[in-house]
Motif scaffolding. Structure first.
Motif, short mmCIF file in Angstrom:
data_model
loop_
_atom_site.label_atom_id
_atom_site.label_comp_id
_atom_site.label_asym_id
_atom_site.label_seq_id
_atom_site.Cartn_x
_atom_site.Cartn_y
_atom_site.Cartn_z
N GLU A 184 65.00 8.21 80.74
CA GLU A 184 63.69 7.67 80.38
C GLU A 184 62.55 8.57 80.88
N LEU A 237 62.63 10.84 77.37
CA LEU A 237 61.79 9.99 76.52
C LEU A 237 60.32 10.11 76.89
N ASP A 242 68.56 12.21 69.74
CA ASP A 242 68.45 10.75 69.77
C ASP A 242 69.73 10.10 69.27
N PHE A 292 60.55 9.58 70.32
CA PHE A 292 61.90 10.14 70.28
C PHE A 292 61.98 11.32 71.26
N TRP A 349 62.97 2.42 72.13
CA TRP A 349 63.53 3.66 71.59
C TRP A 349 64.77 3.35 70.75
#
Length: 154
Positions: free
Chosen positions: A82, A86, A101, A91, A128
């Motif tokens: 994360e 991210l 992804d 993405f 996500w």
């Protein structure tokens, strides 16, 4: 394998977002694909093995402390994912879905198939996931993961 995915993307000239021609975006995809082997794949597979396959083979569940340790290892990797990959982007490589992804979510479905809902308390990760599923198509995504999501019923 990652090598096959990259080969297919190049051979069949898939839409650019899957494996971007922009060098910075491609570097993000490559960075994730190189990192994920021992991190997301390694820890997610280990949890699946610990919670589903080993008990199936031995006929007995593993001790709870063993499962907790493996789960904590995965939680550390999820936090890194994360924060480092991210960040605040839709993405991994930016505003469009990429192979990174797709590979990431496929690997994360193994722990989900083992009964660990890793998205439940991670809103960023859950959002996500929703975006990736929508980009791929929810029905196709569900069909592709039907086996792994039913593995705990073995």
């Amino acid at each position: 394998s990652i090598a096959i995915l990259l080969y297919l993307a190049r051979k069949f000239k898939t839409p650019d977002h899957w494996y971007p021609s922009d060098l910075q975006k491609r570097a993000r995809v490559d960075e994730y694909l190189s990192w994920q082997h021992v991190n997301v794949r390694g820890k997610g597979s280990k949890l699946f093995l610990t919670k589903v396959l080993l008990p199936l083979l031995t006929g007995q569940p593993l001790p709870p402390e063993k499962v907790e340790g493996v789960t904590e290892e995965l939680n550390v990797v999820l936090k890194q994912f994360e924060e480092k990959f991210l960040q605040d982007k839709p993405f991994i490589a930016g505003s469009e879905i990429s192979l990174a992804d797709l590979v990431a979510l496929v690997e994360l479905m193994q722990p989900v198939g083992a009964g660990y809902d890793l998205f439940e308390e991670r809103p960023k990760l859950a959002e996500w996931r929703r975006r990736v599923e929508e980009a791929v198509g929810k029905q196709l995504f569900q069909e592709a993961h039907e086996g792994i999501l039913n593995a705990k019923n073995l």
